[in-house]
Motif scaffolding. Structure first.
Motif, PDB file in Angstrom:
ATOM      1  N   THR A 116       2.361  19.290 -35.327  1.00 52.33           N
ATOM      2  CA  THR A 116       0.499  18.509 -36.125  1.00 52.33           C
ATOM      3  C   THR A 116      -0.397  19.322 -34.882  1.00 52.33           C
ATOM      4  OG1 THR A 116       0.844  15.964 -35.641  1.00 52.33           O
ATOM      5  CG2 THR A 116       0.621  17.354 -37.248  1.00 52.33           C
TER       6      THR A 116
ATOM      7  N   LEU B 136      -5.987  23.990 -44.737  1.00 50.85           N
ATOM      8  CA  LEU B 136      -5.400  24.652 -45.603  1.00 50.85           C
ATOM      9  C   LEU B 136      -6.848  25.490 -45.856  1.00 50.85           C
ATOM     10  CD1 LEU B 136      -4.514  25.625 -48.242  1.00 50.85           C
ATOM     11  CD2 LEU B 136      -5.317  24.085 -49.063  1.00 50.85           C
TER      12      LEU B 136
ATOM     13  N   TYR C 209       0.095  23.215 -43.011  1.00 48.83           N
ATOM     14  CA  TYR C 209      -0.375  22.148 -44.637  1.00 48.83           C
ATOM     15  C   TYR C 209       0.702  21.778 -45.503  1.00 48.83           C
ATOM     16  CZ  TYR C 209      -2.583  21.366 -49.370  1.00 48.83           C
ATOM     17  OH  TYR C 209      -3.517  20.961 -49.872  1.00 48.83           O
ATOM     18  N   GLN C 210       1.234  22.148 -45.846  1.00 48.06           N
ATOM     19  CA  GLN C 210       2.216  22.215 -46.610  1.00 48.06           C
ATOM     20  C   GLN C 210       3.204  20.697 -46.078  1.00 48.06           C
ATOM     21  OE1 GLN C 210       5.633  25.359 -47.484  1.00 48.06           O
ATOM     22  NE2 GLN C 210       5.782  23.424 -49.209  1.00 48.06           N
TER      23      GLN C 210
ATOM     24  N   ARG D 131      -0.183  18.534 -44.855  1.00 50.07           N
ATOM     25  CA  ARG D 131      -0.994  18.033 -46.166  1.00 50.07           C
ATOM     26  C   ARG D 131      -2.961  17.371 -45.275  1.00 50.07           C
ATOM     27  NH1 ARG D 131      -0.309  20.770 -50.762  1.00 50.07           N
ATOM     28  NH2 ARG D 131       2.174  20.331 -50.533  1.00 50.07           N
ATOM     29  N   GLN D 132      -3.127  18.098 -44.061  1.00 54.91           N
ATOM     30  CA  GLN D 132      -4.181  17.923 -43.436  1.00 54.91           C
ATOM     31  C   GLN D 132      -5.034  19.190 -43.873  1.00 54.91           C
ATOM     32  OE1 GLN D 132      -4.868  17.498 -39.504  1.00 54.91           O
ATOM     33  NE2 GLN D 132      -2.573  16.467 -39.304  1.00 54.91           N
ATOM     34  N   GLU D 133      -6.479  18.853 -45.070  1.00 51.03           N
ATOM     35  CA  GLU D 133      -6.776  19.610 -45.892  1.00 51.03           C
ATOM     36  C   GLU D 133      -7.423  20.666 -44.454  1.00 51.03           C
ATOM     37  OE1 GLU D 133      -7.469  20.232 -49.051  1.00 51.03           O
ATOM     38  OE2 GLU D 133      -5.789  19.044 -49.397  1.00 51.03           O
TER      39      GLU D 133
ATOM     40  N   ILE E  75       1.914  27.226 -52.607  1.00 50.80           N
ATOM     41  CA  ILE E  75       1.048  26.613 -52.291  1.00 50.80           C
ATOM     42  C   ILE E  75      -0.326  26.332 -53.485  1.00 50.80           C
ATOM     43  CG2 ILE E  75      -0.578  25.271 -50.786  1.00 50.80           C
ATOM     44  CD1 ILE E  75       0.252  26.258 -47.838  1.00 50.80           C
ATOM     45  N   THR E  76      -0.719  27.244 -53.603  1.00 48.85           N
ATOM     46  CA  THR E  76      -2.246  27.174 -54.478  1.00 48.85           C
ATOM     47  C   THR E  76      -1.354  27.187 -55.800  1.00 48.85           C
ATOM     48  OG1 THR E  76      -2.890  29.563 -54.169  1.00 48.85           O
ATOM     49  CG2 THR E  76      -3.539  27.474 -53.024  1.00 48.85           C
TER      50      THR E  76
END
Length: 364
Positions: A188, A237, A228-229, A232-234, A295-296
């Motif tokens: 991070t 992404l 992000y994977q 998971r911090q938007e 991811i999407t």
């Protein structure tokens, strides 16, 4: 020529993708040609290894990554032998403090130049993939040892590409059941550095991490997709997708990829150099789209990844292929009037890494 190891795959037109896509058979001939018992030789004179240029950690790390991807997908028997050669080279080039020398002469004399953050990052990336998808516990443990010895240097990185490549490798490492707080915090922190630079340089007309687009551009937002994977911090992404949209506005022309040319780059407020275009940049685009699709699940990323890969096959500014089906090698780039005849390590590896990324997307 090696036997056809992988079935032909096709994709129907979704975005402006020309016709159907058929992947050639995997042909590692030129990779084998460029590799001896020490490692992969950097450069080629056409398709002949140029031993005068020696070896570098950069290319041996990329080659190690290629063997991981190739073994995972096609179980080619030569890949395990090559994997051992490249991993051994990286181990030999690691200094006592964990950092890596980058260059070695053909006579095996190491060039003492302090190393390179780019080479460091690419090595961390390759080791992360090997830890995640290695073929055996012994090989994975060796990669872990080298990785962990090198890991503290991530905290001091300055180069954006060194940070990005390291972050990708670290995320792969964490994803392979190494979720210790120390590793997560480091990931991070690296991702936050990239976001900080993005905020620093972006304005209403420029959405990027620095004031110039140079080489390996898509690796930077790709690293944020990996972050992000696991975190998971938007914001990671959002930043990655916003940045790739900006990059696309600079490198796609009528549906054809024009990677930023290294004969002038693309500066904030300036024009975008059309040449010399390099395979490494195309590989980075394909890897970004592979991860974005993963991811999407959005098929537009699949279509764009394929469209980018077609650059190698002739859908480019000169309408000439860079991939040489006779040798299994890839030309070093596009000049304004011709394809570069040399098939160096970086270019050939970039082609095959992009190939396996597209293959994986088509398998989904």
């Amino acid at each position: 020529m090696h036997p056809h190891l992988q079935p032909t795959k096709t994709i129907q037109k979704k975005e402006p993708v020309t016709g159907k896509i058929a992947l050639p058979a995997f042909n590692p001939d030129h990779v084998l040609n460029m590799t001896d018992s020490t490692g992969m030789i950097q450069h080629a004179l056409r398709n002949m290894p140029n031993r005068k240029e020696g070896y570098c950690t950069d290319d041996n790390s990329r080659a190690l990554l290629l063997t991981v991807l190739a073994w995972k997908q096609v179980r080619h028997p030569e890949m395990l032998k090559l994997m051992s050669v490249y991993l051994s080279f990286i181990h030999y080039m690691q200094m006592e403090d964990g950092y890596f020398h980058n260059f070695m002469h053909y006579n095996k004399q190491i060039v003492i130049d302090g190393g390179s953050e780019d080479a460091y990052g690419r090595t961390i990336m390759a080791l992360g993939y090997l830890v995640a998808d290695g073929p055996s516990p012994l090989t994975i443990k060796t990669a872990e040892d080298i990785f962990l010895k090198a890991a503290p240097h991530m905290d001091k990185l300055i180069s954006l590409r060194g940070i990005a490549n390291s972050l990708i490798g670290l995320c792969m490492f964490i994803g392979s059941h190494h979720p210790q707080d120390e590793h997560l915090n480091r990931a991070t922190q690296l991702a936050d550095k990239l976001v900080h630079e993005y905020r620093r340089y972006s304005d209403k007309d420029w959405h990027w991490f620095e004031e110039v687009l140079t080489y390996d551009n898509a690796m930077i937002p790709l690293a944020l997709l990996h972050a992000y994977q696991i975190a998971r911090q938007e914001e990671y992404l959002h930043t990655a997708l916003e940045a790739i949209c900006f990059l696309e506005s600079k490198v796609f022309r009528d549906g054809v990829l024009y990677p930023v040319g290294n004969n002038g780059w693309c500066s904030k407020g300036g024009t975008t150099a059309l040449f010399d275009q390099q395979p490494l940049d195309v590989m980075a685009m394909v890897l970004f789209y592979q991860q974005a699709f993963h991811i999407t699940g959005d098929k537009k990323f699949l279509a764009r990844g394929i469209r980018s890969w077609q650059w190698f096959m002739g859908e480019n500014a000169l309408e000439q292929p860079l991939y040489d089906k006779d040798t299994g090698g890839c030309s070093d780039g596009l000049h304004p009037d011709r394809v570069n005849e040399n098939q160096g390590a970086e270019s050939t590896i970039a082609f095959w890494i992009a190939y396996f990324a597209v293959s994986e997307m088509l398998d989904r």
